[in-house]
Write a protein that holds these residues in place. Sequence first.
Motif, mmCIF file in Angstrom:
data_model
loop_
_atom_site.group_PDB
_atom_site.id
_atom_site.type_symbol
_atom_site.label_atom_id
_atom_site.label_comp_id
_atom_site.label_asym_id
_atom_site.label_seq_id
_atom_site.Cartn_x
_atom_site.Cartn_y
_atom_site.Cartn_z
ATOM 1 N N LYS A 336 0.899 -1.265 0.013
ATOM 2 C CA LYS A 336 0.081 0.011 -0.032
ATOM 3 C C LYS A 336 0.821 1.040 -0.024
ATOM 4 C CE LYS A 336 -3.529 0.195 2.491
ATOM 5 N NZ LYS A 336 -4.568 0.111 3.734
ATOM 6 N N ILE A 337 1.921 1.303 0.771
ATOM 7 C CA ILE A 337 2.844 2.508 0.808
ATOM 8 C C ILE A 337 3.579 2.704 -0.459
ATOM 9 C CG2 ILE A 337 5.084 3.297 1.582
ATOM 10 C CD1 ILE A 337 4.198 1.810 4.262
ATOM 11 N N ILE A 338 3.948 1.470 -1.205
ATOM 12 C CA ILE A 338 4.705 1.873 -2.453
ATOM 13 C C ILE A 338 3.715 2.224 -3.541
ATOM 14 C CG2 ILE A 338 5.722 0.700 -4.470
ATOM 15 C CD1 ILE A 338 7.031 -1.126 -2.450
ATOM 16 N N SER A 339 2.396 1.555 -3.674
ATOM 17 C CA SER A 339 1.377 2.185 -4.541
ATOM 18 C C SER A 339 0.835 3.617 -4.342
ATOM 19 C CB SER A 339 0.165 0.983 -4.410
ATOM 20 O OG SER A 339 0.409 -0.208 -4.757
ATOM 21 N N SER A 340 0.725 3.807 -3.139
ATOM 22 C CA SER A 340 0.417 5.365 -2.806
ATOM 23 C C SER A 340 1.507 6.239 -3.158
ATOM 24 C CB SER A 340 0.212 5.377 -1.287
ATOM 25 O OG SER A 340 -0.232 6.883 -1.012
ATOM 26 N N ALA A 341 2.764 5.881 -3.070
ATOM 27 C CA ALA A 341 3.885 6.693 -3.204
ATOM 28 C C ALA A 341 3.924 6.946 -4.632
ATOM 29 C CB ALA A 341 5.309 6.215 -2.691
ATOM 30 N N VAL A 342 3.736 5.779 -5.532
ATOM 31 C CA VAL A 342 3.827 5.805 -7.018
ATOM 32 C C VAL A 342 2.577 6.641 -7.694
ATOM 33 C CG1 VAL A 342 3.785 4.548 -9.021
ATOM 34 C CG2 VAL A 342 5.163 3.755 -7.089
ATOM 35 N N SER A 343 1.397 6.353 -7.029
ATOM 36 C CA SER A 343 0.334 6.942 -7.486
ATOM 37 C C SER A 343 0.279 8.600 -7.202
ATOM 38 C CB SER A 343 -0.971 6.518 -6.860
ATOM 39 O OG SER A 343 -2.099 7.240 -7.207
#
Length: 633
Positions: A336-343
């Motif tokens: 979730k952290i990585i997806s949120s940062a990428v988004s």
Amino acid sequence: MLRIKRLDIFIVKSFLLLFIGTFFICLFIFMMQFLWRYVDELVGKGLEMSVMAQFFFYSALTLVPVSLPLAVLLASLITFGNFGERYELLAMKAAGISLLKIMRPLIILVCFICVVSFYFQNVIGPIAQGKLGTLLISMKQKSPELDIPEGVFYSEIPDYNLKVGKKDRKTGMLYDVLIYNFKDGAENAHIIYADSGKMEMTADKQHLYLHLYSGELFENLKSQNVKSQNVPYRRESFREKHTIIEFDSDFNMADASIMSNQATTKSMGTLKASIDSMTHYGDSIGRQYFKEAMGGAYSQPSGLSKNDTLRIAEANIASYNVDSLFEAATLMQKQKIISSAVSRTGSLQGDYSFKTYTLETNDYQIRRHRIEWHKKITISLSCLLFFFIGAPLGGIIRKGGLGMPVIVSVLVFIIYYVIDNSGYKMARDGKWIIWMGVWLSSSILAPLGFFLTYKSNNDSVVLNADAYISWFKRIVGIRSVRHLARKEVIIHDPDYSRISDELNALTARCRAYVNTHPLRKIPNYFKLWMSVGEDNEMKAINEQLESLVEEMSNSKSVTMLTALNNYPIIAVTAHVRPFHIYWLNLLAGVIVPVGLFFYFRIWAFRIRLSKDMERIIKNNAEIQDIIKTNNNL
């Protein structure tokens, strides 16, 4: 006073006739170049003559300011070249009229041409540019003229592909006609094959009317069941079939407002107002973007005071172990952290890219408007600058007609165009200051015009090829040869008895000089640069030789004249130090490459001078024998 007025009228007439002719030649050349840029997009459209006439008319109006400078340059070159070639310029200067006074009436005329050029750019040019731009867009959008070739597929009709096996141009009949109709998509194509047919345009020029004979129609039918593997089709045979195809072949003028934002369609006042508006717009959206940025990614977190925000903003990320915090999270949390940062990063990047593009586009338009504002002045001023280049050049070259002036004017204009285009691109891309890029060509032309005018006014040989050839011959050591011919009228015959004694004296001086000056010996490098005296003895020998040759050239004897032509032409200063100034000689000696060049050159001239002395002594003896023979006869 009356003589000067007549002279002014003569000069203006000579220039004006050439200027009118060269202007239309230049305008025609620029129009052909302009047409060549759009010929591929305009050919085959079936445009009416009225549309083409508008195209040439508006393009001619827009190219008038560009043609005027080249026409002024070419006309001034030819005019003053004709004056110089016919010795009219020499006669004017001999009458006490300076070059600037000769140019005075033309300067006034060229200033008037500058005003006309400015008027075209500021008033007529923007209107013509808007009309021409609208016309070009309309011409590009027009459908091509319907001319179906034989044996190949024709795809210029939207949603249709046609193939005709053979055409009868007299009757308009088409044979072996194959039509693909893709209006419902490629999977649901309608295919028509006809043995013959005929095609014609409707009266409103909005549709094609097809008459087809003896053919078949194939059409795919959409399946009602999506899972069906077989797609049904319909086949129809006909003896005669008529169909209509939408095809707008009429010429429709685009909206004139499409060119309203272009810098080339605005006058100086409108450009100034547009620059102020775009500057204000750029500042306002810049402030708005800053507020959005500070209220978004850099906004103050809720529940924190201002001091807390400052403390967090000043915190160093290196003091926190981010990796340990990330490793402590679960796999789902990490994802979730990585997806949120990428988004979030992608969203910010897209937002910033759009805002950057908006600001850069606005800045680019501001630069284009400022460049266009300056160009209205620089192109008008270039007419006057080209005149101050062309008129002195014509007076210096002294070649009229369409030969040398055309070559010189084209070279000057190409140099001007390259410099001006380079400065324009630098200013347009924001790499240079606007005024620096636009005024670059004018800042180079102005000193050049001043230099050429000054040199021509002082009868300089700055562009005289013979002067440069003579200078090159002196540097290399190539000298001229005597060409004495028998004179038709001789006033005083040579006094051979006195000449014989002077020849003996000249021979003795040459031998004494050779004995006291070791010319064939290699010179001392250091003494060569520190010597301050001049070779007065060699100057005296040369003066005596030339005096004797001048007197003996009055001889009627062909043998005597042939012998006189064998005397060498002596370079009296080539065998000594190269410069008259003492410190320049020392400087040449210190700079070893330069010193070596002059050193070996002086050594070669010394060896040649030694041979010249021997040649003079030998030639003196031959001439004395000729004198004795003639006296005995």
